[in-house]
Design an enzyme around this catalytic site. Sequence first.
Site, short mmCIF file in Angstrom:
data_model
loop_
_atom_site.label_atom_id
_atom_site.label_comp_id
_atom_site.label_asym_id
_atom_site.label_seq_id
_atom_site.Cartn_x
_atom_site.Cartn_y
_atom_site.Cartn_z
N LEU A 252 75.44 61.03 67.48
CA LEU A 252 74.13 60.99 66.82
C LEU A 252 73.85 59.59 66.29
O LEU A 252 74.62 59.04 65.50
CB LEU A 252 74.11 61.99 65.67
CG LEU A 252 72.78 62.16 64.94
CD1 LEU A 252 71.69 62.59 65.90
CD2 LEU A 252 72.93 63.17 63.82
N SER A 253 72.76 59.06 66.77
CA SER A 253 72.42 57.68 66.45
C SER A 253 72.23 57.48 64.95
O SER A 253 71.76 58.37 64.26
CB SER A 253 71.16 57.32 67.21
OG SER A 253 70.69 56.10 66.77
N LYS A 254 72.60 56.30 64.49
CA LYS A 254 72.59 56.06 63.04
C LYS A 254 71.24 55.64 62.52
O LYS A 254 70.93 55.83 61.37
CB LYS A 254 73.59 54.95 62.69
CG LYS A 254 75.01 55.40 62.82
CD LYS A 254 75.78 55.19 61.54
CE LYS A 254 77.10 55.93 61.63
NZ LYS A 254 77.86 56.03 60.48
N ARG A 255 70.48 54.98 63.37
CA ARG A 255 69.28 54.39 62.81
C ARG A 255 68.04 55.19 63.08
O ARG A 255 67.88 55.79 64.13
CB ARG A 255 69.12 52.95 63.31
CG ARG A 255 69.59 51.98 62.24
CD ARG A 255 69.83 50.62 62.80
NE ARG A 255 71.21 50.49 63.26
CZ ARG A 255 71.56 49.79 64.31
NH1 ARG A 255 70.66 49.20 65.05
NH2 ARG A 255 72.82 49.69 64.64
#
Length: 494
Positions: free
Chosen positions: A252-255
């Site tokens: 899951l992407s952080k940004r």
Amino acid sequence: MSSSDRGPVRTRYAPSPTGPQHIGGIRSALFGWLFARRHGGQFILRIEDTDRKRSVPGLIEMIQDAFDWLGLDIDEGPRQGGPFGPYIQSQRLDLYQTWAHWLVEKGHAYKCFATAEELAQMREAGSGYDRRYRDLDPAAAKRLASRSQDYVIRFKMPLTGKTSGYDMIRGEVTFDNEQLQDTVLLKSDGFPTYHLAHIVDDHHMKISHITRAVEWLPSFPLHLKIWEALGWQKPYFAHLPVLLNPNGKGKLSKRKGRFAAADGTSVPVLVQEFIDAGYLPAAVLNFLTNIGWNFGDDREIFSLSEAIERFDLTDVNPANSAYPIAKLHWLNGQYIQSADVDYLAGLLKPVLQGAGYAVDEARLRRVAPILQVRLKTLNDVIAMAGFFFEEWSCFTAPATEILFQKKMDGRATRQVLEASIPVIESLADFSHERQYAAFKDLAKKIGYKNGQVFGALRAAVTGQRVSPPTFETMEILGKAESIRRIKLACDSLE
Ligand code: GLU
């Protein structure tokens, strides 16, 4: 407090303050928290800020705020204090330095004097660190140490053999020692790396169960060897599965805004984004608990206290899960539906105020119950019910495409609306039940369908096509305001 053979149950969440609080971290923390609460134990927040380049000041407060918003209480931490503080690693440097040097003295670690150029050469050769300072004879090591303070301390990883450890979620895991390097424990600036610092802290803070993301599994054998070298009793370990992007591809992407759900919309990943999107903390917690763990009995909705009663780390599914964000929307609607009215009104108030409405609390308290089945997020209140709080000076008659019901034109709409006014005036009891009966009669009398009359009234008083039920709405608006709005709509059809 129930205890394990590692003493009282104590778990911790140990974020590195490198960015705003991400939901993946919260999900790991939540599992540790549930386990601690299940066993009447303690939950500790420890800030791992030893990577000075990446640590962002001010984030500690934000992390604590995220827990406050969710309602996850912390027993010991930077704000709470506690018997094993400080709970911020940059304030514990002496401790790590002491133990790093102790490991050198005992022959489990060594000072490495490799210069930047040497390291660059090794990198170019593609072989990783070649352990060139590992087996210096003591005299040579001493000579070097007297010439340079510029060294790191590296752990002496066994070169052969295997290391096995027990993971509560995956069972026994075994690694070949030769896969591992002589990892740096203490950097030349005197700051420890994660590998040393967390072990020193988990020992000194009497952590009984380490719950952390599965990304740390490859370093697990290194950590086991460090625990053994230090001669400390190891805690239990649980390497938690991580969240994947909604399409199941990649972590899951952080940004924010970096990735989208399958339908192309961007999805929240930061705690602040959940708040901004109008989700309830209880719904978010329910949603997160359900990923990689399940309550059993096919139950999707359960409270945190119900989860505490059943939660066990050994029941966590080891597989990483795609982020089922669509479920949160549904769950949130369910939580709004069953929320206590005062609580809900308290949550809706700032949302309305944020959109510029002056909120009359008594009215909001009456509006909240009729919204409960209609809102999926708190933010929906603006489109659904902002009109309740519109100041008269801002209220404008709805456009004809909203006002005109099926097979009706301006003349017909005016006829219906004008006929409605005396009906409203005549009602001593303005309850929605009485209105319904009276307007049904009116429709019959003037030869229109119920839908046409009710729809025209809805459009006139709310200014919108979709709204809470017309008569409940008018009941809350009251006779005078309802009539005023209906007249405005009539006038617009002059
Ligand atoms: N500081 C580490 C991280 O943020 C903590 C890992 C752990 O929980 O041990 O990934």
